[in-house]
Every structure is written in structure tokens, then in C-alpha cells.
Motif scaffolding. Structure first.
Motif, short mmCIF file in Angstrom:
data_model
loop_
_atom_site.label_atom_id
_atom_site.label_comp_id
_atom_site.label_asym_id
_atom_site.label_seq_id
_atom_site.Cartn_x
_atom_site.Cartn_y
_atom_site.Cartn_z
N GLY A 13 2.20 -73.79 15.78
CA GLY A 13 1.12 -73.34 16.64
C GLY A 13 1.57 -72.67 17.92
N ALA A 14 2.89 -72.62 18.17
CA ALA A 14 3.39 -71.97 19.38
C ALA A 14 3.19 -70.46 19.28
N THR A 15 3.11 -69.81 20.44
CA THR A 15 3.07 -68.35 20.50
C THR A 15 4.44 -67.88 20.97
N LEU A 16 4.97 -66.85 20.31
CA LEU A 16 6.35 -66.43 20.53
C LEU A 16 6.46 -65.08 21.21
N GLN A 17 7.44 -64.98 22.10
CA GLN A 17 7.98 -63.71 22.56
C GLN A 17 9.44 -63.70 22.14
N ILE A 18 9.83 -62.66 21.41
CA ILE A 18 11.18 -62.56 20.90
C ILE A 18 11.85 -61.36 21.57
N GLY A 19 12.95 -61.60 22.28
CA GLY A 19 13.68 -60.52 22.92
C GLY A 19 14.51 -59.73 21.94
N TYR A 20 15.22 -58.74 22.49
CA TYR A 20 16.02 -57.82 21.69
C TYR A 20 17.42 -58.39 21.51
N GLY A 21 17.94 -58.39 20.27
CA GLY A 21 19.32 -58.83 20.07
C GLY A 21 19.50 -59.76 18.90
N GLY A 22 20.77 -60.00 18.56
CA GLY A 22 21.10 -60.78 17.38
C GLY A 22 20.71 -62.23 17.48
N ILE A 23 20.88 -62.87 18.65
CA ILE A 23 20.58 -64.29 18.75
C ILE A 23 19.07 -64.54 18.68
N PRO A 24 18.23 -63.80 19.42
CA PRO A 24 16.79 -63.99 19.21
C PRO A 24 16.38 -63.81 17.75
N ASP A 25 16.98 -62.84 17.06
CA ASP A 25 16.67 -62.66 15.65
C ASP A 25 17.16 -63.84 14.81
N ALA A 26 18.27 -64.46 15.22
CA ALA A 26 18.75 -65.65 14.51
C ALA A 26 17.77 -66.80 14.64
N VAL A 27 17.12 -66.89 15.80
CA VAL A 27 16.08 -67.90 15.97
C VAL A 27 14.94 -67.64 15.00
N VAL A 28 14.52 -66.38 14.93
CA VAL A 28 13.40 -66.01 14.06
C VAL A 28 13.67 -66.40 12.62
N MET A 29 14.91 -66.19 12.17
CA MET A 29 15.25 -66.47 10.77
C MET A 29 15.07 -67.95 10.43
N GLN A 30 15.06 -68.82 11.45
CA GLN A 30 14.94 -70.25 11.20
C GLN A 30 13.55 -70.79 11.53
N LEU A 31 12.59 -69.90 11.62
CA LEU A 31 11.22 -70.32 11.92
C LEU A 31 10.27 -70.11 10.74
N LYS A 32 10.80 -69.68 9.61
CA LYS A 32 9.92 -69.33 8.49
C LYS A 32 9.17 -70.53 7.91
N HIS A 33 9.67 -71.74 8.20
CA HIS A 33 8.99 -72.93 7.69
C HIS A 33 7.91 -73.44 8.64
N LYS A 34 7.78 -72.81 9.82
CA LYS A 34 6.77 -73.24 10.80
C LYS A 34 5.38 -72.79 10.35
N HIS A 35 4.37 -73.33 11.02
CA HIS A 35 2.99 -73.03 10.64
C HIS A 35 2.19 -72.51 11.84
N ASP A 36 1.34 -71.54 11.56
CA ASP A 36 0.35 -71.04 12.53
C ASP A 36 0.99 -70.58 13.84
N LEU A 37 2.13 -69.93 13.75
CA LEU A 37 2.73 -69.32 14.94
C LEU A 37 1.91 -68.11 15.37
N GLY A 38 1.99 -67.79 16.65
CA GLY A 38 1.35 -66.60 17.18
C GLY A 38 2.39 -65.68 17.80
N ILE A 39 2.01 -64.43 18.03
CA ILE A 39 2.92 -63.45 18.62
C ILE A 39 2.26 -62.76 19.80
N HIS A 40 2.89 -62.86 20.97
CA HIS A 40 2.55 -62.06 22.15
C HIS A 40 3.89 -61.69 22.75
N THR A 41 4.32 -60.45 22.54
CA THR A 41 5.70 -60.08 22.80
C THR A 41 5.77 -58.68 23.38
#
Length: 432
Positions: free
Chosen positions: A210-238
Motif C-alpha cells: 500500500g506504500a506510494t513510491l518515488q524511484i530515483g534514477y540509477g542501478g540501486i533504485p532499480d534493484a529495489v524495484v526488482m524486489q518489490l514485485k511480490h508487494k500489493h497495492d503499491l502506488g506511484i508518485h515519482t
């Protein structure tokens, strides 16, 4: 034929004719990244020897156009809002200048005339039946520049999506239209190594459903994203919409249902990804592109409860100052939106601001956690704003901590090879 179509036909021209509308002394504002129009900027480059004192201002240029030339800097120069690969060498050599500014405040600086904008050049979608183009790839500061410019030049390309949001320009606002069909610039996901994966896991464990995410530019932020696919009802404001976020949408992890601000919609200010991303944006009611003074305004973004902001830095000192944009005194990138979203997450009810970095640089020979920042380093995020700092060795939560507690926590997530010398330096600084 409609009036809008008649205007369109009347304003259609070659790139050379469009570039001839630029005058000596003009500042040309170019959108972030993929929003840059290659045909128009190639035509500008061809004219550069006959022009004088023309400036091009942009965040994150992707192509090294011929005007990136120190020998013709007096004719056409680049003034960076944020350095990218094309502009960084010139910035470090000193023949490209830069404007220190928060990303969120660029539209205000343009509106108030503190930044000049006589000409705008931008990629745009094909015109709709009402006479509107979508500057979907980067409305960012570009919409503010459109309001001030004497001349607006659009490179209309059928590969540019027509996105929803505050990103529309009417044909009546346009001085010249150039048509192209070239494929858009694509940026894929970076390779993720074991260090990035470890950092990503620490951050992912602290992000709730249920968290809302802002993802910055770069490899590490993208590495975080890759490990969030099992989460539920995320939001995006970025600020940046990329393939990492697209992967969460496609996995069903992003639904935007539990957002407390603009529920049901993914919100961003520029797109940088693959053809698949650009097609997904096309007339998608679940995605809106807005100017950066809306997306990145800390007060606006903080209307999202549980806002989690994930951004990278290059160096941090023992009281929490982050140098995210320079290598010592040499510019590397820019302030961008990091501080905007750190402050937004700090304001957000239940929000968490993460600064991520590998523990070392230069093949493990240098600690990125340092007693003090390297001489000349540009401080991006201040010690008063910093909250969670994450390396592959763990998480240091700093807000509300004393200077001594911060030093202890940061040393605890430094590479083990450097902890001893960091402790000794901290004692000499009376931090331990």
C-alpha cells in the motif's frame, strides 16, 4: 478541414526552416532526456557557426549533438540544469556551465524570469482532433518554458505517446512543426550485481503493502524495484517513469488503489525507458504526466501517505551530509529531485526517505562513508533531511539521532575494512 488542421499545415516546415527562427542571444529550453528533439537539435547544430550567444538549457541530455563543441561555445553553448553523459565531460572540463537548482523549482525560476526561455524545442505526440499535442515524455519544466517562449518548435513523431495530465500544448501556441518517424531513444534496466541486490533487499523489507513510491534514477533504485514485485497495492508518485516501475505495473504490484492523493493514477514528470513503456503510456487513463512543480513539490507529494522515496548518493559523511552530484569539486550530475522527495517523504504520514549507496568505490579501495565529504563536494541532501541510509551491510536510521549516534550508525553499515579508520577519525572529531 478543421481550423486546427489548417494551422498545423501552415506551421509545418523543415528542421532547417525551424532552426532559422532562432536568434542570436536566445536561450533554448529542451525537455529532460527522451523529450529532446533530435531533428531540431541537429538543425541547430548545423547553424551553430552563424549564431552568436545562443544557450541550450536542459536536464539529462542523451545524445552528444554537434553543438557540444568547445570550439563553438561562443556561438551555441550548453547550460546544464543537470549533467548527463553528453554534457558531463564539458562540465568537468569547464566549457559547459550549470545552474544549481532543485528540480521542483525550475518552473518557478522560468515563470519569474530568473531563467531565460526565448525558444522551446520538444518532442510531441501527433495532434488530436481538438488541436492538442502531448509533451508526454517530459512536461517537467518545459510547460513553464512554453508559457514564456517567443517561439515553440515541436518535433511531432507517431512514436511519442499521447498521455493524460497537464502536458498538452495547442497548435495555436506553436510557431513551427517538424515531422519525424524515427524510433525514440530507449534506456533499458541496468544489470544488477550482488551489492545492489543486497541493498535492494534491505529497502524492500521496509516498504509495506500500500506504500506510494518515488524511484530515483540509477542501478540501486532499480534493484529495489526488482524486489518489490511480490508487494500489493503499491502506488506511484515519482519524477521518472521507467521500465522498473513498468515491471511493477505489469506484475500487478502497482494498482494505485490505496493512494491517498490521486488514487488510481501513476503520476510522473518524465519518462525514460523502452518502447514498451512509451506504448503503455499512450492514452492510458491510469498514467498521468505533470510538470515538475506539481510532481516534486514536497508539500504536494506529501499528500501521499506512506510515501517511500528511494534515491542514490555517491558519498555521505558521518553526520549525514550527502554528496550526490559531484566528485569533489567536479560536477557529475545535478541536484535534481532528490531533496524534493526526501522532504516529501519526511512530511508524509508514515513516509520513509531512503538514501542508498554501495559501501565502497574504486574497486573497494575507497569508503563511500567518509569522516567528512571530499574537498569541494557539492552537498545535495543536508544532515537535517536525511533519514534512512542503506548499504549492502545494513540500514542506518538517522532522523532524531544525535551526531554521535549518527556516526556510530553509519560506521556500522560501512564496509568492515574501513570501520576501524572511520572510528579513529570519528574519535579525533569528537564524534565517538
Amino acid at each position: 478541414m478543421t481550423e486546427a488542421q489548417a494551422l498545423y499545415d501552415n506551421k509545418r516546415m523543415t528542421p532547417t526552416d525551424a532552426a532559422n527562427l532562432i536568434r542570436n542571444g536566445d536561450t533554448i529550453v529542451v525537455p529532460t532526456g527522451v523529450g529532446e528533439p533530435p531533428a531540431l537539435l541537429h538543425a541547430l547544430s548545423e547553424r551553430r557557426h552563424e549564431l552568436r550567444d545562443v544557450a541550450v538549457s536542459q536536464i539529462l541530455p542523451l545524445r552528444r549533438f554537434a553543438y557540444f563543441d568547445p570550439d563553438t561555445r561562443a556561438n551555441v553553448r550548453h547550460d546544464a540544469y543537470f549533467f548527463g553523459g553528453a554534457s558531463r565531460p564539458g562540465g568537468q572540463a569547464g566549457w559547459i556551465d550549470y545552474v544549481p537548482a532543485y528540480f521542483s523549482e525550475l518552473p518557478m525560476l522560468l515563470d519569474r524570469g530568473l531563467l531565460p526561455a526565448e525558444v522551446v524545442v520538444s518532442m510531441a505526440s501527433p495532434m488530436d482532433e481538438h488541436g492538442y499535442f502531448s509533451l508526454s515524455l517530459a512536461p517537467d519544466y518545459t510547460m513553464a518554458a512554453v508559457r514564456r517562449a517567443r517561439v515553440v518548435l515541436l518535433e511531432v513523431n507517431p512514436n511519442v505517446p499521447f498521455a493524460n495530465g497537464d502536458c498538452l500544448v495547442h497548435v495555436s501556441q506553436v510557431a513551427g512543426i517538424v515531422e519525424s518517424e524515427d524510433a525514440l531513444f530507449e534506456v533499458g534496466l541496468p544489470e544488477i550485481g550482488s551489492v545492489q541486490e543486497a541493498i535492494g533487499k534491505y529497502v524492500a523489507d521496509l516498504i509495506d503493502d500500500g506504500a506510494t513510491l518515488q524511484i530515483g534514477y540509477g542501478g540501486i533504485p532499480d534493484a529495489v524495484v526488482m524486489q518489490l514485485k511480490h508487494k500489493h497495492d503499491l502506488g506511484i508518485h515519482t519524477e521518472m517513469l521507467g521500465d522498473g516501475i513498468l515491471s511493477l505495473i505489469e506484475a500487478g504490484a502497482v494498482t494505485n488503489r490505496r493512494k491517498t492523493f490521486m488514487p488510481g493514477r501513476t503520476v510522473a514528470t518524465f519518462a525514460l525507458g523502452s518502447h514498451r513503456l512509451y506504448r503503455t503510456m499512450h492514452r492510458n487513463p491510469g498514467i498521468e504526466m505533470h510538470p515538475v512543480d506539481f510532481t516534486n513539490d514536497p508539500y504536494v507529494a506529501a499528500h501521499n501517505d506512506n510515501l517511500c522515496a528511494i534515491n542514490a548518493t555517491m558519498q555521505i559523511d558521518l553526520i549525514g551530509q550527502c554528496g550526490s552530484e559531484s566528485l569533489g569539486h567536479l560536477p557529475y550530475s545535478g541536484t535534481g529531485g532528490q531533496v524534493d522527495f526526501v522532504r516529501a517523504a519526511n512530511r508524509s504520514k508514515g513516509g520513509k526517505a531512503f538514501i542508498v549507496l554501495p559501501s565502497t568505490a574504486k574497486g573497494g579501495t575507497v569508503s563511500r562513508i567518509a569522516p567528512v565529504l571530499s574537498p569541494g563536494t557539492h552537498v545535495t541532501t543536508s544532515k537535517n533531511d536525511i533519514n534512512y541510509v542503506v548499504t549492502e551491510y545494513g540500514v542506518a536510521q538517522l532522523r532524531g539521532k544525535t551526531a554521535k549516534q549518527r556516526a556510530e550508525a553509519l560506521i556500522g553499515i560501512a564496509h568492515p575494512d574501513f570501520r576501524g579508520e572511520l572510528r579513529e577519525a570519528a574519535r579525533k572529531m569528537s564524534l565517538l
